[in-house]
Design a protein around this motif. Structure first.
Motif, PDB file in Angstrom:
ATOM      1  N   ALA A 119       0.833  -1.206   0.000  1.00  0.00           N
ATOM      2  CA  ALA A 119       0.000   0.000   0.000  1.00  0.00           C
ATOM      3  C   ALA A 119       0.866   1.254   0.000  1.00  0.00           C
ATOM      4  N   ALA A 120       2.038   1.190   0.657  1.00  0.00           N
ATOM      5  CA  ALA A 120       2.938   2.339   0.685  1.00  0.00           C
ATOM      6  C   ALA A 120       3.457   2.661  -0.710  1.00  0.00           C
ATOM      7  N   GLN A 121       3.755   1.642  -1.496  1.00  0.00           N
ATOM      8  CA  GLN A 121       4.232   1.880  -2.853  1.00  0.00           C
ATOM      9  C   GLN A 121       3.121   2.441  -3.731  1.00  0.00           C
ATOM     10  N   LEU A 122       1.933   1.915  -3.584  1.00  0.00           N
ATOM     11  CA  LEU A 122       0.795   2.451  -4.341  1.00  0.00           C
ATOM     12  C   LEU A 122       0.565   3.919  -4.000  1.00  0.00           C
ATOM     13  N   ALA A 123       0.639   4.251  -2.706  1.00  0.00           N
ATOM     14  CA  ALA A 123       0.422   5.635  -2.285  1.00  0.00           C
ATOM     15  C   ALA A 123       1.513   6.549  -2.821  1.00  0.00           C
ATOM     16  N   ALA A 124       2.762   6.051  -2.851  1.00  0.00           N
ATOM     17  CA  ALA A 124       3.873   6.874  -3.349  1.00  0.00           C
ATOM     18  C   ALA A 124       3.690   7.193  -4.820  1.00  0.00           C
ATOM     19  N   VAL A 125       3.224   6.230  -5.591  1.00  0.00           N
ATOM     20  CA  VAL A 125       2.996   6.473  -7.017  1.00  0.00           C
ATOM     21  C   VAL A 125       1.810   7.412  -7.204  1.00  0.00           C
ATOM     22  N   ARG A 126       0.806   7.259  -6.376  1.00  0.00           N
ATOM     23  CA  ARG A 126      -0.343   8.163  -6.471  1.00  0.00           C
ATOM     24  C   ARG A 126       0.091   9.616  -6.234  1.00  0.00           C
ATOM     25  N   ARG A 127       1.052   9.808  -5.309  1.00  0.00           N
ATOM     26  CA  ARG A 127       1.529  11.165  -5.008  1.00  0.00           C
ATOM     27  C   ARG A 127       2.491  11.691  -6.058  1.00  0.00           C
ATOM     28  N   ALA A 128       3.083  10.803  -6.843  1.00  0.00           N
ATOM     29  CA  ALA A 128       4.110  11.215  -7.797  1.00  0.00           C
ATOM     30  C   ALA A 128       3.488  11.936  -8.990  1.00  0.00           C
ATOM     31  N   THR A 129       4.307  12.729  -9.633  1.00  0.00           N
ATOM     32  CA  THR A 129       3.888  13.395 -10.861  1.00  0.00           C
ATOM     33  C   THR A 129       4.346  12.544 -12.034  1.00  0.00           C
ATOM     34  N   LEU A 130       3.457  11.719 -12.517  1.00  0.00           N
ATOM     35  CA  LEU A 130       3.776  10.867 -13.658  1.00  0.00           C
ATOM     36  C   LEU A 130       3.460  11.606 -14.953  1.00  0.00           C
ATOM     37  N   PRO A 131       4.169  11.267 -16.011  1.00  0.00           N
ATOM     38  CA  PRO A 131       3.854  11.900 -17.294  1.00  0.00           C
ATOM     39  C   PRO A 131       2.504  11.432 -17.802  1.00  0.00           C
ATOM     40  N   ALA A 132       1.801  12.319 -18.488  1.00  0.00           N
ATOM     41  CA  ALA A 132       0.540  11.907 -19.098  1.00  0.00           C
ATOM     42  C   ALA A 132       0.811  10.802 -20.105  1.00  0.00           C
ATOM     43  N   PRO A 133      -0.089   9.823 -20.245  1.00  0.00           N
ATOM     44  CA  PRO A 133       0.142   8.731 -21.185  1.00  0.00           C
ATOM     45  C   PRO A 133       0.480   9.188 -22.584  1.00  0.00           C
ATOM     46  N   SER A 134      -0.102  10.295 -23.022  1.00  0.00           N
ATOM     47  CA  SER A 134       0.161  10.760 -24.384  1.00  0.00           C
ATOM     48  C   SER A 134       1.594  11.201 -24.578  1.00  0.00           C
ATOM     49  N   HIS A 135       2.350  11.389 -23.470  1.00  0.00           N
ATOM     50  CA  HIS A 135       3.739  11.798 -23.597  1.00  0.00           C
ATOM     51  C   HIS A 135       4.654  10.654 -23.989  1.00  0.00           C
ATOM     52  N   HIS A 136       4.139   9.443 -23.999  1.00  0.00           N
ATOM     53  CA  HIS A 136       4.957   8.287 -24.374  1.00  0.00           C
ATOM     54  C   HIS A 136       4.907   8.123 -25.883  1.00  0.00           C
ATOM     55  N   PRO A 137       6.036   8.296 -26.590  1.00  0.00           N
ATOM     56  CA  PRO A 137       6.017   8.140 -28.046  1.00  0.00           C
ATOM     57  C   PRO A 137       5.763   6.690 -28.434  1.00  0.00           C
ATOM     58  N   GLN A 138       4.485   6.359 -28.631  1.00  0.00           N
ATOM     59  CA  GLN A 138       4.061   5.031 -29.041  1.00  0.00           C
ATOM     60  C   GLN A 138       4.590   3.962 -28.088  1.00  0.00           C
ATOM     61  N   ALA A 139       4.746   4.324 -26.828  1.00  0.00           N
ATOM     62  CA  ALA A 139       5.174   3.391 -25.768  1.00  0.00           C
ATOM     63  C   ALA A 139       6.506   2.732 -26.093  1.00  0.00           C
ATOM     64  N   ARG A 140       7.362   3.410 -26.870  1.00  0.00           N
ATOM     65  CA  ARG A 140       8.634   2.776 -27.233  1.00  0.00           C
ATOM     66  C   ARG A 140       9.695   3.007 -26.174  1.00  0.00           C
ATOM     67  N   LYS A 141       9.628   4.115 -25.474  1.00  0.00           N
ATOM     68  CA  LYS A 141      10.679   4.453 -24.537  1.00  0.00           C
ATOM     69  C   LYS A 141      10.200   4.163 -23.114  1.00  0.00           C
ATOM     70  N   ASP A 142      10.986   3.332 -22.403  1.00  0.00           N
ATOM     71  CA  ASP A 142      10.664   3.054 -21.001  1.00  0.00           C
ATOM     72  C   ASP A 142      10.840   4.329 -20.209  1.00  0.00           C
ATOM     73  N   HIS A 143      10.000   4.477 -19.180  1.00  0.00           N
ATOM     74  CA  HIS A 143      10.122   5.668 -18.332  1.00  0.00           C
ATOM     75  C   HIS A 143      10.044   5.263 -16.880  1.00  0.00           C
TER      76      HIS A 143
END
Length: 391
Positions: free
Chosen positions: A364-388
């Motif tokens: 649950a701590a890891q889930l909460a940490a990701v929820r708090r993080a600023t992740l890039p919007a999905p559209s920022h992934h160029p065709q999901a080719r680059k791992d982030h």
């Protein structure tokens, strides 16, 4: 297992969770249960078996990908180590190469475990060197980094003599869960004793190499020829040597700590005690009382957590690591023994009081940490080719 869309991150969803693991393993079950309880949907499970058989896997741009341990599955172990008996100790170098290749075959998604970090975390020599270079206190070691490889017992004997280390740990460079670890003591008289969970089996052929098996029973060997045979058999997979530091005690037993660090913050801690040098719980170790340890450490407790956070900062693109912290006698100084990529299996343990995961288990701590993080919007992934990796 079908995944349902769930919002993850600072309002930038929708994201879907994926876990790469062994679906029948309790690790995966605990994480899936935590995700469902957190309201982020049921994670999609990608089996390590399928990744290895298919030569990889591609994730969608809106999937947050968490890797879990590939252990405790006989078929996956056979694919990674190339051995038919899962109790065998040998094969860790093959496991390392194949595991990193499998990680490298994963494509796309938002990744919480960095492949380059994993390459270091699963090589004790490289991990020791990275920590040492960052000023994190670690035990003295003659094999740190790219030092000359240990070819066998003669090299261990020479390191003991040259570096004045009467007590050392000899560890498989790519091992885990104390597999193949020997705590070696040498007396002034020249006598040698090794404490280990390795069980030795001979096949009866003259001069045949020993067969080494993991055991749940810790044993002591005093025959140097047998100890030499064990070390010689392990050397082909790579070995790491560290000074065996005297540790603090709790209730008359040797003690250390596993401290979980999530997104840069120490969130959970468990005391492990044993009458043996290895405190792993599956080898007869027992959980100790954390409150008494915090009291014994006094104002040094914050320093202990800071050391763990500094160790985790050496792997900035990996969300969560488990730090094995070695307390000196008197609980006044602390040294990092190891950093574990999959060190979060701590059932029923909730977060440290006053910390960012208070009241939460490790998943649950890891889930909460990701929820708090600023992740890039999905559209920022160029065709999901680059791992982030957002960490």
């Amino acid at each position: 297992m079908a995944g349902r869309t769930g919002a993850v991150g600072a309002g930038l969803g929708p994201y879907r969770w994926v876990v790469v693991g062994n679906g029948e393993n309790r690790r995966v079950g605990l994480f899936v249960a935590a995700a469902e309880a957190a309201g982020v949907g049921t994670p999609r499970v990608v089996e390590w078996r399928d990744v290895l058989r298919d030569g990889g896997h591609r994730f969608a741009a809106d999937e947050v990908v968490r890797l879990d341990s590939p252990g405790e599955n006989a078929e996956v172990d056979r694919l990674l180590r190339g051995v038919d008996d899962p109790t065998r100790v040998e094969g860790s170098a093959t496991w390392y190469a194949r595991f990193l290749a499998a990680v490298g075959s994963l494509r796309g998604g938002v990744r919480l475990d960095d492949p380059a970090d994993l390459a270091v975390l699963f090589d004790k020599r490289l991990c020791h060197a990275r920590l040492d270079a960052a000023g994190v206190p670690v035990p003295p070691s003659p094999t740190s980094g790219d030092a000359s490889p240990v070819r066998g017992w003669d090299d261990v004997r020479e390191a003991i003599r040259e570096h004045g280390m009467a007590r050392v740990f000899v560890k498989p460079a790519h091992g885990s869960s104390a597999s193949g670890v020997l705590a070696v003591e040498s007396a002034a008289s020249g006598r040698i004793r090794a404490t280990t969970s390795v069980e030795v089996a001979a096949d009866g052929r003259p001069h045949a190499p020993l067969r080494l098996h993991n055991s749940l029973r810790v044993r002591r060997y005093t025959d140097e020829r047998l100890i030499a045979g064990i070390v010689d058999a392990l050397a082909a997979d790579g070995l790491h040597i560290e000074r065996w530091l005297p540790k603090a005690s709790a209730h008359g037993r040797s003690a250390d700590l596993r401290v979980l660090v999530v997104a840069g913050r120490a969130t959970h801690a468990v005391v492990r005690t044993s009458r043996f040098p290895m405190t792993n719980l599956h080898l007869g170790g027992a959980r100790g009382d954390l409150t008494s340890v915090v009291d014994a450490a006094g104002d040094r407790w914050r320093q202990a957590l800071d050391i763990c956070e500094r160790a985790a900062a050496c792997f900035p693109d990996t969300l969560c690591v488990g730090v094995d912290l070695l307390p000196a006698i008197g609980w006044r100084r602390f040294t990092v023994g190891e950093v574990n990529a999959f060190g979060d299996l701590l059932p029923r343990l909730t977060g440290l009081p006053g910390g960012p995961a208070e009241g939460l288990d490790t998943y649950a701590a890891q889930l909460a940490a990701v929820r708090r993080a600023t992740l890039p919007a999905p559209s920022h992934h160029p065709q999901a080719r680059k791992d982030h990796a957002p960490f």
